[in-house]
Design an enzyme around this catalytic site. Structure first.
Site, short mmCIF file in Angstrom:
data_model
loop_
_atom_site.label_atom_id
_atom_site.label_comp_id
_atom_site.label_asym_id
_atom_site.label_seq_id
_atom_site.Cartn_x
_atom_site.Cartn_y
_atom_site.Cartn_z
N VAL A 185 13.48 -8.87 2.01
CA VAL A 185 14.59 -7.96 2.80
C VAL A 185 15.52 -8.44 4.10
O VAL A 185 14.58 -8.63 5.09
CB VAL A 185 14.45 -6.32 2.75
CG1 VAL A 185 14.65 -5.72 3.46
CG2 VAL A 185 13.69 -5.97 1.48
N ARG B 105 -6.06 -0.92 -1.74
CA ARG B 105 -5.57 -0.32 -1.92
C ARG B 105 -4.09 0.26 -2.22
O ARG B 105 -3.63 0.79 -2.13
CB ARG B 105 -5.23 -0.44 -0.02
CG ARG B 105 -4.18 -0.85 0.22
CD ARG B 105 -5.08 -1.50 1.80
NE ARG B 105 -4.04 -2.93 2.04
CZ ARG B 105 -4.39 -3.87 1.72
NH1 ARG B 105 -5.62 -3.73 1.24
NH2 ARG B 105 -3.71 -5.06 2.71
N THR C 234 11.11 -5.55 10.20
CA THR C 234 11.92 -4.65 8.90
C THR C 234 12.61 -3.18 8.85
O THR C 234 13.44 -3.30 8.68
CB THR C 234 11.15 -5.14 7.40
OG1 THR C 234 10.46 -6.00 7.43
CG2 THR C 234 11.71 -4.51 5.86
N CYS D 24 22.02 4.59 17.84
CA CYS D 24 21.52 5.66 17.50
C CYS D 24 22.91 6.96 18.00
O CYS D 24 23.60 7.78 17.98
CB CYS D 24 21.20 7.26 16.91
SG CYS D 24 19.53 7.95 18.42
N ASP E 208 4.93 -3.11 6.21
CA ASP E 208 3.83 -3.29 7.41
C ASP E 208 4.80 -4.12 8.35
O ASP E 208 3.36 -4.95 9.26
CB ASP E 208 3.12 -4.22 6.75
CG ASP E 208 3.15 -5.78 6.08
OD1 ASP E 208 4.80 -6.22 6.29
OD2 ASP E 208 2.52 -6.67 5.63
N ASN E 209 5.83 -4.01 8.53
CA ASN E 209 6.27 -4.79 9.94
C ASN E 209 7.15 -3.90 10.69
O ASN E 209 8.17 -3.43 9.73
CB ASN E 209 6.27 -6.75 9.88
CG ASN E 209 7.87 -6.82 8.93
OD1 ASN E 209 8.52 -6.96 9.94
ND2 ASN E 209 7.81 -6.57 7.68
N CYS F 156 -2.98 -4.37 9.54
CA CYS F 156 -3.81 -3.96 7.81
C CYS F 156 -4.67 -5.71 8.05
O CYS F 156 -5.82 -5.39 7.50
CB CYS F 156 -3.60 -3.83 6.58
SG CYS F 156 -2.93 -2.18 7.31
N CYS G 258 20.32 4.76 23.19
CA CYS G 258 19.86 4.04 22.03
C CYS G 258 20.92 3.07 21.80
O CYS G 258 22.12 3.62 21.11
CB CYS G 258 19.47 5.53 20.87
SG CYS G 258 18.97 4.74 19.46
N ALA H 172 0.55 -1.14 0.26
CA ALA H 172 0.08 0.17 -0.05
C ALA H 172 1.16 1.62 -0.21
O ALA H 172 0.63 1.71 -0.75
CB ALA H 172 -1.17 -0.10 1.40
#
Length: 340
Positions: A109, A70, A133, A246, A129-130, A185, A243, A38
Site C-alpha cells: 500500500v 496471533r 502506512t 485536517c 504495523d507501521n 511486535c 495540523c 494480527a
C-alpha cells in the site's frame, strides 16, 4: 429467500441498535482493511461474519510460522505453501460467508496504489504495523472524505480511535510524524489477547458508523495495557490549527514519492526493495536456479543465496532481502542478483 439469507445474522439482528434495517445497511457497505496480519485477520473475520457486503483487504507479505500465534485466519498449511496473507485470508473467509464479496489484494500500500484500493469504500480500517502506512491512510482518507479507523497493538498495549473527516481531528493531531517509539511486535513482542481487543474495538466503531448509529460513536482515542490493566481515554477536541492534514489540507504523506524505495523492516532482518517494475517469476526462476536454491509458488519466488541471505520476489515488483537489516548490504545483493 431474504429471510433465509439473513438467518445467520439472527442473533445480531436481535441487538436493537442493528436490527433488520441495520443488517440491510451492512449488506450494502464496502470496507478496506490495510494489512492482513494480527489486527487485519481479526477485523476481516468480524466484518465477514457480521455480513458487511464487500470486504477488501491488501497485504504485501506471506504467511510465516511466527504469525500463527496471533494471526487467526492462518494455519500450518499456509506456511508450508508460502501463501501470501491476502490469498490465505481470502481462502478462509470465502468459506465462512458466501454472501459476502471477499477480495484479497497482494500488494504494497503506497501512494501509487492507495487510491485504487480505496475506490468505492465506505471506510478504511487500519491493520498495519507501521506509522508510515498509517499516515498515508490518514491523509488519503481525509482528502477523500472517508472515515479512518486506527488501531495498534504491541507488547500488551493497545490503542484505537475512529477519525471522521469534517467531524473529528485526524491521527496527526495526536501523533506527530517521527514521534513514534519504533517499538514493534518484532522487537518487543506481542500477546494475542491485546490484538483481539484492539481489533474488536475497531470493529465496533466501524459497525456503529456503517449502520448509522451516530449517537453511540466513541469520540476519543483509547489506550490500554491488558497485562497491567491500565486504560486511558483521550477525548476528541478541535483539530490542531497547525495540523497539515485536517486543518491545512496539505496531506504530506500523499506528496512523498514511495514508488522506488528501500525499507528496513525493523526487527525482522528484512529489507524491502521496490523498484517499480513487475517481476516475471518464471523468468527469474530460470535466471536464479544456477546460482541459488529456488522455490517458486504461483505467488512468489524464494531464492536461498550462497551468501546466506534469501531473496523473496513478488510479481508486483517487490523483493524482500531476508537475513539482514543493513540497507547497503541488501542493495548490494539485489544489484548482484537482480540488477539496479
Amino acid at each position: 429467500m431474504e429471510n433465509r439469507k439473513f438467518e445467520r445474522y439472527s442473533r445480531q439482528m436481535l441487538f436493537a441498535p442493528i436490527g433488520s434495517e441495520g443488517q440491510k445497511k451492512l449488506a450494502s457497505k464496502k470496507v478496506l482493511i490495510v494489512g492482513m496480519g494480527a489486527l487485519g485477520t481479526v477485523l476481516a473475520n468480524h466484518f465477514v461474519r457480521a455480513g458487511v457486503g464487500h470486504v477488501r483487504f491488501a497485504d504485501r507479505d506471506y504467511v510465516e510460522q511466527s504469525n500463527l500465534q496471533r494471526q487467526m485466519l492462518f494455519d500450518e498449511s499456509d506456511v508450508s505453501e508460502s501463501l501470501p496473507k491476502a490469498v490465505a485470508a481470502e481462502n478462509k473467509l470465502r468459506k465462512i460467508n458466501s454472501d459476502v464479496i471477499v477480495e484479497g489484494v497482494v500488494t504494497d500500500v503506497t501512494t501509487a496504489t492507495i487510491d485504487e484500493l480505496m475506490s468505492g469504500v465506505d471506510l478504511v480500517v487500519d491493520g498495519t504495523d507501521n506509522f508510515q502506512t498509517r499516515f498515508l491512510m490518514n491523509d488519503a482518507c481525509f482528502k477523500a472524505g472517508i472515515p479512518f479507523v486506527y488501531g495498534g497493538a504491541v507488547s500488551s498495549r493497545g490503542m484505537s480511535g475512529m477519525f471522521i473527516p469534517g467531524k473529528t481531528p485526524c491521527l496527526r493531531c495526536f501523533i506527530n510524524h517521527g514521534d513514534t517509539s519504533g517499538q514493534t511486535c518484532d522487537t518487543i513482542g506481542v500477546i494475542a489477547p491485546v490484538v483481539d481487543i484492539v481489533a474488536s474495538f475497531q470493529a465496533i466503531e466501524a459497525l456503529k458508523y456503517l449502520v448509522g448509529d451516530q449517537r453511540a460513536e466513541r469520540k476519543s482515542l483509547l489506550t490500554f495495557d491488558v497485562w497491567n490493566y491500565h486504560m486511558f481515554e483521550m477525548k476528541y477536541k478541535k483539530s490542531k490549527e497547525s495540523c497539515p492534514t485536517c486543518s491545512l489540507g496539505e496531506y504530506p504523506a500523499l506528496e512523498e514519492d514511495d514508488s522506488d524505495t528501500m525499507t528496513s523492516l525493523c526487527g525482522r532482518e528484512t529489507v524491502q526493495i521496490q523498484m517499480g517494475q513487475p517481476l516475471e517469476l518464471d523468468e527469474w526462476a530460470e535466471k536464479l536456479k544456477g546460482v541459488a536454491t529456488v522455490q517458486k509458488t504461483p505467488f512468489l519466488l524464494r531464492a536461498e543465496l550462497p551468501e546466506g541471505e534469501r531473496l523473496v520476489l513478488f510479481p508486483d515488483g517487490r523483493t524482500l532481502v531476508q537475513g539482514t537489516e543493513d540497507v547497503t548490504r541488501a542493495k548490494t545483493l539485489y544489484a548482484r542478483y537482480i540488477g539496479l
